[in-house]
Every structure is written in C-alpha cells, then in structure tokens.
Design a protein around this motif. Structure first.
Motif, PDB file in Angstrom:
ATOM      1  N   ALA A 183       0.445  -1.387   0.122  1.00  0.00           N
ATOM      2  CA  ALA A 183      -0.183  -0.082  -0.029  1.00  0.00           C
ATOM      3  C   ALA A 183       1.019   0.569   0.227  1.00  0.00           C
ATOM      4  O   ALA A 183       1.550   1.228   0.458  1.00  0.00           O
ATOM      5  CB  ALA A 183      -0.691  -0.324   1.261  1.00  0.00           C
ATOM      6  N   GLU A 184       0.576   2.641  -0.021  1.00  0.00           N
ATOM      7  CA  GLU A 184       0.912   3.851  -0.911  1.00  0.00           C
ATOM      8  C   GLU A 184       1.852   3.875   1.100  1.00  0.00           C
ATOM      9  O   GLU A 184       2.143   4.668   0.837  1.00  0.00           O
ATOM     10  CB  GLU A 184       0.081   4.978  -1.151  1.00  0.00           C
ATOM     11  N   SER A 185       0.993   3.735   1.928  1.00  0.00           N
ATOM     12  CA  SER A 185       0.833   3.991   3.313  1.00  0.00           C
ATOM     13  C   SER A 185       2.794   3.156   3.894  1.00  0.00           C
ATOM     14  O   SER A 185       2.740   3.487   4.900  1.00  0.00           O
ATOM     15  CB  SER A 185       0.217   3.395   4.426  1.00  0.00           C
ATOM     16  N   GLY A 186       2.421   2.401   3.321  1.00  0.00           N
ATOM     17  CA  GLY A 186       4.115   1.372   3.336  1.00  0.00           C
ATOM     18  C   GLY A 186       3.588   0.162   4.293  1.00  0.00           C
ATOM     19  O   GLY A 186       4.501  -0.391   4.537  1.00  0.00           O
ATOM     20  N   SER A 187       1.948  -0.044   4.404  1.00  0.00           N
ATOM     21  CA  SER A 187       2.495  -1.815   4.697  1.00  0.00           C
ATOM     22  C   SER A 187       2.354  -2.524   3.202  1.00  0.00           C
ATOM     23  O   SER A 187       1.630  -2.312   2.358  1.00  0.00           O
ATOM     24  CB  SER A 187       0.651  -1.337   5.566  1.00  0.00           C
ATOM     25  N   TYR A 188       2.577  -3.822   3.921  1.00  0.00           N
ATOM     26  CA  TYR A 188       2.220  -4.664   2.954  1.00  0.00           C
ATOM     27  C   TYR A 188       2.241  -5.971   3.561  1.00  0.00           C
ATOM     28  O   TYR A 188       1.954  -6.281   4.729  1.00  0.00           O
ATOM     29  CB  TYR A 188       3.120  -4.592   1.977  1.00  0.00           C
TER      30      TYR A 188
ATOM     31  N   ILE B  99       3.455 -10.012   7.304  1.00  0.00           N
ATOM     32  CA  ILE B  99       2.573  -8.417   7.171  1.00  0.00           C
ATOM     33  C   ILE B  99       3.775  -7.460   7.891  1.00  0.00           C
ATOM     34  O   ILE B  99       5.306  -8.269   8.272  1.00  0.00           O
ATOM     35  CB  ILE B  99       1.275  -8.882   8.149  1.00  0.00           C
ATOM     36  N   GLY B 100       3.825  -6.566   6.882  1.00  0.00           N
ATOM     37  CA  GLY B 100       5.178  -5.574   7.788  1.00  0.00           C
ATOM     38  C   GLY B 100       4.267  -4.265   6.744  1.00  0.00           C
ATOM     39  O   GLY B 100       3.709  -3.981   6.705  1.00  0.00           O
ATOM     40  N   GLN B 101       5.395  -3.212   7.761  1.00  0.00           N
ATOM     41  CA  GLN B 101       5.278  -1.716   7.602  1.00  0.00           C
ATOM     42  C   GLN B 101       6.507  -1.404   7.528  1.00  0.00           C
ATOM     43  O   GLN B 101       7.588  -1.065   7.980  1.00  0.00           O
ATOM     44  CB  GLN B 101       4.677  -1.393   8.809  1.00  0.00           C
ATOM     45  N   GLU B 102       6.808  -0.534   6.672  1.00  0.00           N
ATOM     46  CA  GLU B 102       8.077   0.207   6.082  1.00  0.00           C
ATOM     47  C   GLU B 102       7.599   2.010   6.188  1.00  0.00           C
ATOM     48  O   GLU B 102       6.529   3.006   6.443  1.00  0.00           O
ATOM     49  CB  GLU B 102       8.581   0.245   4.663  1.00  0.00           C
ATOM     50  N   LYS B 103       8.550   2.690   6.999  1.00  0.00           N
ATOM     51  CA  LYS B 103       8.426   3.537   7.485  1.00  0.00           C
ATOM     52  C   LYS B 103       9.544   4.515   7.189  1.00  0.00           C
ATOM     53  O   LYS B 103      10.813   3.805   7.603  1.00  0.00           O
ATOM     54  CB  LYS B 103       8.061   4.696   9.126  1.00  0.00           C
TER      55      LYS B 103
ATOM     56  N   ILE C  73      12.424   2.488   7.843  1.00  0.00           N
ATOM     57  CA  ILE C  73      12.841   1.070   8.160  1.00  0.00           C
ATOM     58  C   ILE C  73      11.249  -0.117   8.500  1.00  0.00           C
ATOM     59  O   ILE C  73      10.813   0.629   8.344  1.00  0.00           O
ATOM     60  CB  ILE C  73      12.419   1.584   9.838  1.00  0.00           C
ATOM     61  N   GLU C  74      11.383  -0.584   7.616  1.00  0.00           N
ATOM     62  CA  GLU C  74      10.799  -1.988   8.202  1.00  0.00           C
ATOM     63  C   GLU C  74      10.324  -3.280   9.611  1.00  0.00           C
ATOM     64  O   GLU C  74      11.515  -3.428   9.710  1.00  0.00           O
ATOM     65  CB  GLU C  74      11.327  -2.853   6.964  1.00  0.00           C
ATOM     66  N   THR C  75       9.170  -2.903  10.024  1.00  0.00           N
ATOM     67  CA  THR C  75       9.018  -4.187  10.731  1.00  0.00           C
ATOM     68  C   THR C  75       7.753  -4.773  10.004  1.00  0.00           C
ATOM     69  O   THR C  75       7.512  -4.863   9.527  1.00  0.00           O
ATOM     70  CB  THR C  75       8.708  -2.717  11.742  1.00  0.00           C
ATOM     71  N   TYR C  76       8.179  -6.263  10.228  1.00  0.00           N
ATOM     72  CA  TYR C  76       7.185  -6.985   9.838  1.00  0.00           C
ATOM     73  C   TYR C  76       7.391  -8.872  11.019  1.00  0.00           C
ATOM     74  O   TYR C  76       7.863  -8.909  11.765  1.00  0.00           O
ATOM     75  CB  TYR C  76       8.304  -8.388   8.578  1.00  0.00           C
ATOM     76  N   ALA C  77       6.659  -9.748  10.750  1.00  0.00           N
ATOM     77  CA  ALA C  77       5.850 -10.603  11.306  1.00  0.00           C
ATOM     78  C   ALA C  77       5.617 -11.891  10.435  1.00  0.00           C
ATOM     79  O   ALA C  77       4.827 -10.897   9.216  1.00  0.00           O
ATOM     80  CB  ALA C  77       5.139 -10.121  12.438  1.00  0.00           C
ATOM     81  N   LYS C  78       6.139 -12.860   9.997  1.00  0.00           N
ATOM     82  CA  LYS C  78       5.978 -14.109   8.865  1.00  0.00           C
ATOM     83  C   LYS C  78       6.399 -15.275   9.438  1.00  0.00           C
ATOM     84  O   LYS C  78       6.862 -16.076  10.347  1.00  0.00           O
ATOM     85  CB  LYS C  78       7.481 -14.002   8.218  1.00  0.00           C
TER      86      LYS C  78
END
Length: 307
Positions: free
Chosen positions: A129-134, A172-176, A183-188
């Motif tokens: 997404a444009e917000s950085g989430s995926y 799932i993850g989030q990039e900021k 910085i990217e945080t994620y859980a898989k």
C-alpha cells in the motif's frame, strides 16, 4: 537415522527463507523495472518479468546431539504487477530446487552421513500500500529425497527415501521513513509438511517414518539506507521460534528417540542491492547469521531481469 528427516525438513525450510527474503525482493524488483522500462509500459503491465534467487548455507542443527549440513537453494520465476490507486500487487509462478549434504553425530560418537534434495513449484504474491504496509504469501508443493548411511541400532546400514512436501508462508509488514533511510518491521509465519512412509533399510529392517510438520514464526526489523545512485545497504535483526519440527520414527511398533527442530533462533542479516541506472538487470547480496536452536551462516544472491 532420524537426523536425515530433520536435515531434509531444514533444507526445505531454507528454501522458504530464500523465497520470503531474496526471492520476494527479486520478484518485486523485476516487476518494478518492467513497469518503468519504457514508453510502452503501463502501471498494469501484463508482461511477466524473469527473476532468480539462490543461496548457500552451512548449518548446525541442535536436535539432541547435532547435524552439520551444507546446502544450496534456487528460486526461478516470473512476476508482473497490477496497480490501483492505493495498492500495487506483484504476483507470479516460480520453480524451486535445493540440494545438500549432512553429517549427523550422536552423543555416543555414532556418525552417519547422507544427502537431501527437493524440487517443486509454487505461486507468490505481495500487495503493498501507499502507506508502506504490505502483506505477502506463497504456496509450494514438490518432492523431497534423502538418503543415509551410518550405524543404526549397532549395525551399519542405510536407506533412500522420497516423499511429497507442501509448504506455505504469509507475512505482514510496515515500512516507514527514518532519517535518510527506511525502517521495516515485519512478522512472518512459515508452514511445511513432509509426508512420511515406510522404508526398508539395507539391513532388511522396516522402519515407519511419521509426517514432519514445521510451524515457524519470525518477527524482526530491517533498516535500509540508499548508497549512491541505484544502491542500497540494509541490516536487520529478527527472532524466530519453531513450534514443532519433530521427526518421529518407529520400528516394530516401538518409537525411537525423536530429534526436533523446536526452539528459538536469533538472526542477524546484512545485505546490499544494486541496480545500474538504465539497466534492465539488478542484483542483491545477503549474508545472514543465526544462533540458538539453529546455528548457521547463509549467503544469497538475487538477480532479476526486466525483459
């Protein structure tokens, strides 16, 4: 003799790690390069673009005694993108292959060795997404083979075994933005199932191998910084926990000692990605160290082409 099943499961799991890391990046980068490659490209380019990722590893599995294994994994696939106002979807098919050899050691000094391999196919997808989430995911199916030669119940023997495996992952993850980088945080979550079966050893004994199921959860963070035109450096920390991974075997109705992959592993990674301006080929390098239940050093190379 149970160690080959654990080694085979670990090799298939390393293929999942390659796909969820370097393979997913290579697929997205190839599709990105294709949609921006020329005047005829559009945000919904219907062309599939070729990508490849490979990795090599040296691993010690602490499974009740230990197994030392070396392996090589390969992903090869095609990816394309579909874009909407707020999201970009990358998806496509791929094939995978892995091969390795291992040495197993029991606490009493017993030694055995053998090889393991797998070949399969699957599909992957990632929506950003444009917000950085995926959110991302994959499903895979294939055939795994392993063999073993060593001391079994006080006698020198061996066997060859093949079985079907099924695997999937979702993340799932989030990039900021953070300073001059991201910085990217994620859980898989990773799941792998390897079918069991009965095999007759060269000694004539018949052993029954149970199915092997692996359930892994990995959480982590990665920092990426641009380094000149077309290059980026990243580093990350993660923690992974295996909830199952038991490799059970029985003989004449009696269970034998069971090795397990269950436990926690800490992960440190370093990497670099490079794409020469105007080129339709980009590259990625990754080095990963693990400690805990799994002690390992792995390296991977990703290549993607916008054709």
């Amino acid at each position: 003799m149970l160690r080959p099943r654990a080694a085979s499961a670990a090799l298939i799991n390393s293929g999942a790690d390659l796909l969820a890391g370097g393979g997913m990046n290579a697929a997205v980068n190839a599709a990105d390069a294709g949609t921006g490659a020329g005047a005829q490209s559009t945000a919904n380019d219907q062309t599939y673009h070729l990508w490849a990722a490979q990795s090599g590893s040296a691993v010690r599995l602490n499974i009740g005694s230990h197994v030392d294994a070396k392996g090589w994994n390969l992903n090869l696939g095609f990816a394309r993108q579909k874009a909407s106002e707020r999201n970009t979807l990358t998806y496509g098919p791929f094939v995978e292959y892995g091969h390795g050899n291992y040495d197993s050691y029991l606490d009493d000094g017993t030694h055995g060795d053998g090889t393991a391999s797998y070949i399969g196919a699957g599909v992957m997808a990632k929506s950003a997404a444009e917000s950085g989430s995926y959110i991302e995911g994959s499903v895979r199916v294939g055939r795994a083979k392993s063999d073993y030669t060593g001391d079994i119940a006080g006698r020198h023997a061996g066997y060859d075994m093949s079985s079907t495996y099924y695997a999937a992952h979702i993340g799932i993850g989030q990039e900021k933005k953070l300073g001059n980088g991201t910085i990217e945080t994620y859980a898989k979550y990773f799941y792998t199932h390897q079918n069991g079966g009965s095999e007759r050893l060269t000694s004539g004994d018949l052993y029954d191998f149970d199915d092997v199921d692996s359930h892994r959860l990995r959480v982590g963070a990665r920092y990426t910084k641009q380094n000149g035109t077309g290059g980026s450096f990243y580093t990350g920390l993660a923690y992974e926990y295996e909830f199952d991974g038991d490799a059970r075997v029985s003989y004449a109705g009696y269970s034998t000692p069971t090795p397990t992959l269950k436990g926690g592993t800490g992960i440190l990674e370093l990497g670099y990605r490079f794409a020469r301006p105007g080129s339709n080929v980009s590259y990625g390098l990754n080095l990963m160290g693990m400690t805990g239940k799994c002690r390992a050093i792995t390296g991977s190379l990703q290549v993607n082409w916008a054709l």
